[in-house]
Write a protein that holds these residues in place. Structure first.
Motif, PDB file in Angstrom:
ATOM      1  N   ASN A  91     -59.744   0.989 -16.366  1.00  0.00           N
ATOM      2  CA  ASN A  91     -61.111   0.502 -16.288  1.00  0.00           C
ATOM      3  C   ASN A  91     -61.613   0.042 -17.649  1.00  0.00           C
ATOM      4  O   ASN A  91     -62.492  -0.807 -17.740  1.00  0.00           O
ATOM      5  CB  ASN A  91     -62.044   1.598 -15.738  1.00  0.00           C
ATOM      6  N   GLU A  92     -61.067   0.592 -18.714  1.00  0.00           N
ATOM      7  CA  GLU A  92     -61.484   0.232 -20.065  1.00  0.00           C
ATOM      8  C   GLU A  92     -61.034  -1.173 -20.446  1.00  0.00           C
ATOM      9  O   GLU A  92     -61.731  -1.878 -21.162  1.00  0.00           O
ATOM     10  CB  GLU A  92     -60.912   1.227 -21.086  1.00  0.00           C
ATOM     11  N   VAL A  93     -59.860  -1.590 -20.031  1.00  0.00           N
ATOM     12  CA  VAL A  93     -59.282  -2.844 -20.487  1.00  0.00           C
ATOM     13  C   VAL A  93     -59.402  -3.920 -19.409  1.00  0.00           C
ATOM     14  O   VAL A  93     -58.856  -3.781 -18.317  1.00  0.00           O
ATOM     15  CB  VAL A  93     -57.797  -2.654 -20.897  1.00  0.00           C
ATOM     16  N   LYS A  94     -60.117  -4.977 -19.743  1.00  0.00           N
ATOM     17  CA  LYS A  94     -60.317  -6.070 -18.800  1.00  0.00           C
ATOM     18  C   LYS A  94     -59.604  -7.342 -19.211  1.00  0.00           C
ATOM     19  O   LYS A  94     -59.324  -8.205 -18.374  1.00  0.00           O
ATOM     20  CB  LYS A  94     -61.824  -6.357 -18.654  1.00  0.00           C
ATOM     21  N   VAL A  95     -59.300  -7.497 -20.494  1.00  0.00           N
ATOM     22  CA  VAL A  95     -58.633  -8.707 -20.971  1.00  0.00           C
ATOM     23  C   VAL A  95     -57.764  -8.365 -22.179  1.00  0.00           C
ATOM     24  O   VAL A  95     -58.158  -7.583 -23.037  1.00  0.00           O
ATOM     25  CB  VAL A  95     -59.656  -9.815 -21.320  1.00  0.00           C
ATOM     26  N   ILE A  96     -56.555  -8.948 -22.206  1.00  0.00           N
ATOM     27  CA  ILE A  96     -55.629  -8.723 -23.313  1.00  0.00           C
ATOM     28  C   ILE A  96     -55.249 -10.087 -23.904  1.00  0.00           C
ATOM     29  O   ILE A  96     -54.915 -11.026 -23.180  1.00  0.00           O
ATOM     30  CB  ILE A  96     -54.362  -7.974 -22.872  1.00  0.00           C
ATOM     31  N   PHE A  97     -55.283 -10.175 -25.230  1.00  0.00           N
ATOM     32  CA  PHE A  97     -54.999 -11.404 -25.963  1.00  0.00           C
ATOM     33  C   PHE A  97     -53.631 -11.291 -26.642  1.00  0.00           C
ATOM     34  O   PHE A  97     -53.328 -10.265 -27.252  1.00  0.00           O
ATOM     35  CB  PHE A  97     -56.079 -11.649 -27.009  1.00  0.00           C
ATOM     36  N   PHE A  98     -52.842 -12.369 -26.550  1.00  0.00           N
ATOM     37  CA  PHE A  98     -51.487 -12.355 -27.085  1.00  0.00           C
ATOM     38  C   PHE A  98     -51.232 -13.561 -27.986  1.00  0.00           C
ATOM     39  O   PHE A  98     -51.478 -14.710 -27.588  1.00  0.00           O
ATOM     40  CB  PHE A  98     -50.454 -12.412 -25.940  1.00  0.00           C
ATOM     41  N   ASP A  99     -50.734 -13.293 -29.179  1.00  0.00           N
ATOM     42  CA  ASP A  99     -50.128 -14.361 -29.968  1.00  0.00           C
ATOM     43  C   ASP A  99     -48.879 -14.814 -29.216  1.00  0.00           C
ATOM     44  O   ASP A  99     -48.349 -14.085 -28.369  1.00  0.00           O
ATOM     45  CB  ASP A  99     -49.773 -13.828 -31.360  1.00  0.00           C
ATOM     46  N   GLU A 114     -42.256  -9.041 -16.657  1.00  0.00           N
ATOM     47  CA  GLU A 114     -42.626  -8.018 -15.678  1.00  0.00           C
ATOM     48  C   GLU A 114     -43.951  -7.361 -16.063  1.00  0.00           C
ATOM     49  O   GLU A 114     -44.779  -7.049 -15.195  1.00  0.00           O
ATOM     50  CB  GLU A 114     -41.527  -6.961 -15.585  1.00  0.00           C
ATOM     51  N   THR A 115     -44.168  -7.178 -17.359  1.00  0.00           N
ATOM     52  CA  THR A 115     -45.431  -6.592 -17.825  1.00  0.00           C
ATOM     53  C   THR A 115     -46.602  -7.497 -17.488  1.00  0.00           C
ATOM     54  O   THR A 115     -47.645  -7.037 -17.000  1.00  0.00           O
ATOM     55  CB  THR A 115     -45.378  -6.339 -19.337  1.00  0.00           C
ATOM     56  N   PHE A 116     -46.446  -8.783 -17.727  1.00  0.00           N
ATOM     57  CA  PHE A 116     -47.504  -9.734 -17.370  1.00  0.00           C
ATOM     58  C   PHE A 116     -47.821  -9.655 -15.870  1.00  0.00           C
ATOM     59  O   PHE A 116     -48.986  -9.659 -15.466  1.00  0.00           O
ATOM     60  CB  PHE A 116     -47.090 -11.157 -17.732  1.00  0.00           C
ATOM     61  N   GLU A 154     -47.139   0.434 -21.878  1.00  0.00           N
ATOM     62  CA  GLU A 154     -46.840   1.738 -21.270  1.00  0.00           C
ATOM     63  C   GLU A 154     -47.509   2.854 -22.053  1.00  0.00           C
ATOM     64  O   GLU A 154     -48.047   3.818 -21.471  1.00  0.00           O
ATOM     65  CB  GLU A 154     -45.324   1.961 -21.216  1.00  0.00           C
ATOM     66  N   HIS A 155     -47.496   2.746 -23.381  1.00  0.00           N
ATOM     67  CA  HIS A 155     -48.114   3.770 -24.238  1.00  0.00           C
ATOM     68  C   HIS A 155     -49.596   3.941 -23.924  1.00  0.00           C
ATOM     69  O   HIS A 155     -50.091   5.066 -23.829  1.00  0.00           O
ATOM     70  CB  HIS A 155     -47.932   3.384 -25.702  1.00  0.00           C
ATOM     71  N   PHE A 156     -50.285   2.821 -23.726  1.00  0.00           N
ATOM     72  CA  PHE A 156     -51.720   2.885 -23.460  1.00  0.00           C
ATOM     73  C   PHE A 156     -52.041   3.079 -21.971  1.00  0.00           C
ATOM     74  O   PHE A 156     -53.204   3.228 -21.615  1.00  0.00           O
ATOM     75  CB  PHE A 156     -52.398   1.613 -23.963  1.00  0.00           C
ATOM     76  N   GLY A 157     -51.016   3.087 -21.142  1.00  0.00           N
ATOM     77  CA  GLY A 157     -51.233   3.321 -19.723  1.00  0.00           C
ATOM     78  C   GLY A 157     -51.679   2.113 -18.938  1.00  0.00           C
ATOM     79  O   GLY A 157     -52.184   2.247 -17.821  1.00  0.00           O
ATOM     80  N   TRP A 158     -51.486   0.913 -19.495  1.00  0.00           N
ATOM     81  CA  TRP A 158     -51.881  -0.316 -18.783  1.00  0.00           C
ATOM     82  C   TRP A 158     -50.866  -0.698 -17.722  1.00  0.00           C
ATOM     83  O   TRP A 158     -51.199  -1.392 -16.782  1.00  0.00           O
ATOM     84  CB  TRP A 158     -52.086  -1.454 -19.781  1.00  0.00           C
ATOM     85  N   VAL A 159     -49.628  -0.272 -17.900  1.00  0.00           N
ATOM     86  CA  VAL A 159     -48.599  -0.411 -16.884  1.00  0.00           C
ATOM     87  C   VAL A 159     -47.816   0.884 -16.841  1.00  0.00           C
ATOM     88  O   VAL A 159     -47.846   1.684 -17.769  1.00  0.00           O
ATOM     89  CB  VAL A 159     -47.631  -1.607 -17.156  1.00  0.00           C
ATOM     90  N   GLN A 210     -51.585  -7.948 -11.668  1.00  0.00           N
ATOM     91  CA  GLN A 210     -51.795  -7.218 -10.409  1.00  0.00           C
ATOM     92  C   GLN A 210     -52.974  -6.254 -10.530  1.00  0.00           C
ATOM     93  O   GLN A 210     -53.685  -6.009  -9.558  1.00  0.00           O
ATOM     94  CB  GLN A 210     -50.536  -6.437 -10.033  1.00  0.00           C
ATOM     95  N   GLN A 211     -53.171  -5.715 -11.742  1.00  0.00           N
ATOM     96  CA  GLN A 211     -54.263  -4.776 -11.982  1.00  0.00           C
ATOM     97  C   GLN A 211     -55.599  -5.504 -12.185  1.00  0.00           C
ATOM     98  O   GLN A 211     -56.630  -4.857 -12.383  1.00  0.00           O
ATOM     99  CB  GLN A 211     -53.962  -3.920 -13.220  1.00  0.00           C
TER     100      GLN A 211
END
Length: 267
Positions: A10-18, A37-39, A261-266, A44-45
């Motif tokens: 619920n905390e993370v709504k958008v992730i920015f990538f170089d 696969e992570t993307f 995975e560390h932050f629990g996003w996947v 999906q979330q």
């Protein structure tokens, strides 16, 4: 799902990538399988994914469509332009006086530079040894054309004296100069990958506290510091790592996946 996992989601709504060295592995000209696969799982979330790069639009043409299709928006030109659904929704051009001063410096010191008008990007001359960098990374080389007063989104310039960029920066009061290594970037003052994150989040009505950013180069520091969670790849510069909240593995060692995975996003 655990309570903490749901809270983080619920905390993370958008992730920015170089792109280069972060989400895109140049030796294979694609994202590695764990990143793909992570993307997929992030989308999906319901998490929005955004490219945040210093590439120009023409330097992204050769990217696989399967890679580009993952993203809800693209921040390009080091934060100077934002695309959504292929349309420009924001852009910031350099100060004209600063642009003229920069080009005078480039020409006086016989430096190779790339500039970008409203439609295209150019190198100031053909036959430069730096063309190999464009060919290797982007599978293209910009055509040759000197800047002659046109609106310019940003400069990328190459210099052998790695401290000489400071001399130029002092002459550009309305610009920001970012030192990478051999290459350096110039944008309108106050415009960078980090300010673009804030601008896009405002347009989407997403609090900055619900963002994360991944990067590896010095021009990624602004985005890493702007986001709630700033993540440095294992192959990042020491300066990027020092300014990040978390350092993951190298890109080719599934670093992007491991951080998510560390932050629990996947999972």
């Amino acid at each position: 799902l655990s309570k903490r996992y749901c809270e983080v989601m619920n905390e993370v709504k958008v992730i920015f990538f170089d792109i280069d060295g972060t989400s895109f592995y140049n030796p294979i000209q694609d994202a590695i399988e764990s990143t793909k696969e992570t993307f997929r799982q992030l989308k999906q979330q319901g998490i929005k994914l955004v490219i945040d790069t210093s590439r120009t639009n023409e330097e992204m043409v050769t990217l696989p469509q399967s890679f580009l299709a993952n993203f809800d928006a693209i921040i390009a030109f080091g934060g100077s332009r934002i695309y959504q659904h292929g349309k420009i929704i924001s852009e910031h051009f350099m100060d004209e006086n600063d642009a003229a001063t920069a080009v005078e410096y480039f020409e006086k010191n016989h430096l190779t530079y790339r500039w970008s008008d409203q439609e295209h990007s150019y190198l100031n001359s053909a036959g430069s040894k730096y063309e190999e960098i464009f060919s290797r990374l982007y599978r293209m080389v910009p055509p040759a054309k000197k800047w002659n007063g046109e609106k310019n989104l940003m400069f990328l310039f190459y210099i052998e004296d790695l401290d000489a960029y400071k001399e130029l920066a002092k002459q550009l009061p309305n610009s920001s100069v970012t030192h990478l290594s051999l290459a350096n970037e110039i944008n309108l003052k106050g415009i960078n990958k980090g300010t673009a994150i804030k601008e896009l989040c405002e347009l989407w009505n997403i609090p900055i506290e619900q963002t994360a950013a991944f990067g590896d180069g010095n021009n990624d520091i602004a985005m890493i510091k702007a986001a709630k969670y700033g993540i440095a790849m294992g192959n990042a510069t020491d300066l990027v790592k020092e300014n990040s909240d978390y350092v993951t593995s190298r890109i080719e060692e599934d670093g992007l996946r491991k951080a998510c995975e560390h932050f629990g996003w996947v999972k």
